[in-house]
Design an enzyme around this catalytic site. Sequence first.
Site, mmCIF file in Angstrom:
data_model
loop_
_atom_site.group_PDB
_atom_site.id
_atom_site.type_symbol
_atom_site.label_atom_id
_atom_site.label_comp_id
_atom_site.label_asym_id
_atom_site.label_seq_id
_atom_site.Cartn_x
_atom_site.Cartn_y
_atom_site.Cartn_z
ATOM 1 N N HIS A 186 -27.370 9.691 6.806
ATOM 2 C CA HIS A 186 -26.550 10.702 7.334
ATOM 3 C C HIS A 186 -25.454 11.105 6.253
ATOM 4 C CE1 HIS A 186 -24.813 13.303 10.422
ATOM 5 N NE2 HIS A 186 -24.242 12.300 11.133
ATOM 6 N N GLN A 237 -21.971 13.308 7.053
ATOM 7 C CA GLN A 237 -20.967 12.393 7.909
ATOM 8 C C GLN A 237 -20.094 11.456 7.154
ATOM 9 O OE1 GLN A 237 -20.138 11.789 11.522
ATOM 10 N NE2 GLN A 237 -18.756 11.140 10.469
ATOM 11 N N ARG A 251 -15.951 17.255 9.705
ATOM 12 C CA ARG A 251 -17.489 17.614 9.549
ATOM 13 C C ARG A 251 -17.473 19.009 9.080
ATOM 14 N NH1 ARG A 251 -21.540 14.772 11.994
ATOM 15 N NH2 ARG A 251 -22.621 16.146 11.002
#
Length: 308
Positions: free
Chosen positions: A134, A137, A294
């Site tokens: 990920h 993130q 983000r």
Amino acid sequence: MTHFLDIHKTDPADLRHMIDAARAMKDARAGRPKGMPDAETPLAGRMVALIFEKPSTRTRVSFDVGVRQMGGETMVLSGGDMQLGHGETIADTARVLSRYVDLIMIRTFEETTLLEMAEHATVPVINGLTNRTHPCQIMADVMTYEEHRGPIAGRRVAWMGDGNNVCASFLHAAGQFGFDMVVSGPETLDPEAVFVEGARKAGARVELIRDPETAVSGADLVVADTWVSMHDSQTTKERRHNQLRPYQVNERLMGKAKDDALFMHCLPAHREEEATSAVMDGPHSVIFDEAENRLHAQKAIMRWCLGV
């Protein structure tokens, strides 16, 4: 082609450029209404495809808003509606989408889907999440840490719980940004050895410590994530809860970290499971700054991919 597939596949100088650019773009937007475009609109005339095989709140909204703030347009696509990899091969989908859009972000299950998309697309592809990693993130997390505490290089990060996809990207980041990492959880939920060894080879000090209090001792940053990921089966839920309950981040455990330590969680959270509300809403928590960042980090990633 400038894809953003994983942190360890991206040059450290480029990662630093993206973090610095994200902070500059965030500062430049201070006080502007959320829907107002940035003063610069580098994505004007650009179309971005956002593909979701998994449910999403933060990834979907932050990418969509980020593209619009930079003057571009988005096309949000459901993997199920597209029959991605079923009704049409992923390679053919990549070739077709590349004729219509300038950039593809995909949030999917299998890493192989991401890699096949990137191999056959003729436009940049961004990893919005897979079962293994990920990276967007953790770019936001590095940005958030440095906003509050300065450079993350040389700091000690304690990961509590399942060595999942978010943990894997933290390990990638440890090697690229130069911080140390402690992973604390049951042995059966350790991160894949390739992530640990990769971070060590890149120069990071990585420890696997079973005792949670020892793991957080002296930590600059404590991180938790859900005990059951969205791609895990329901049958694993009870077992995971029993395994991970000793690793809950509560006020007592947080008190073992440094006095100025931060607490992060990528959200969504199951309050009173992996972390208590007292910690999540407490003075060490920066979880909502993470969520906001983000937006800014991904705007910088998109600009880097497109070279604008």
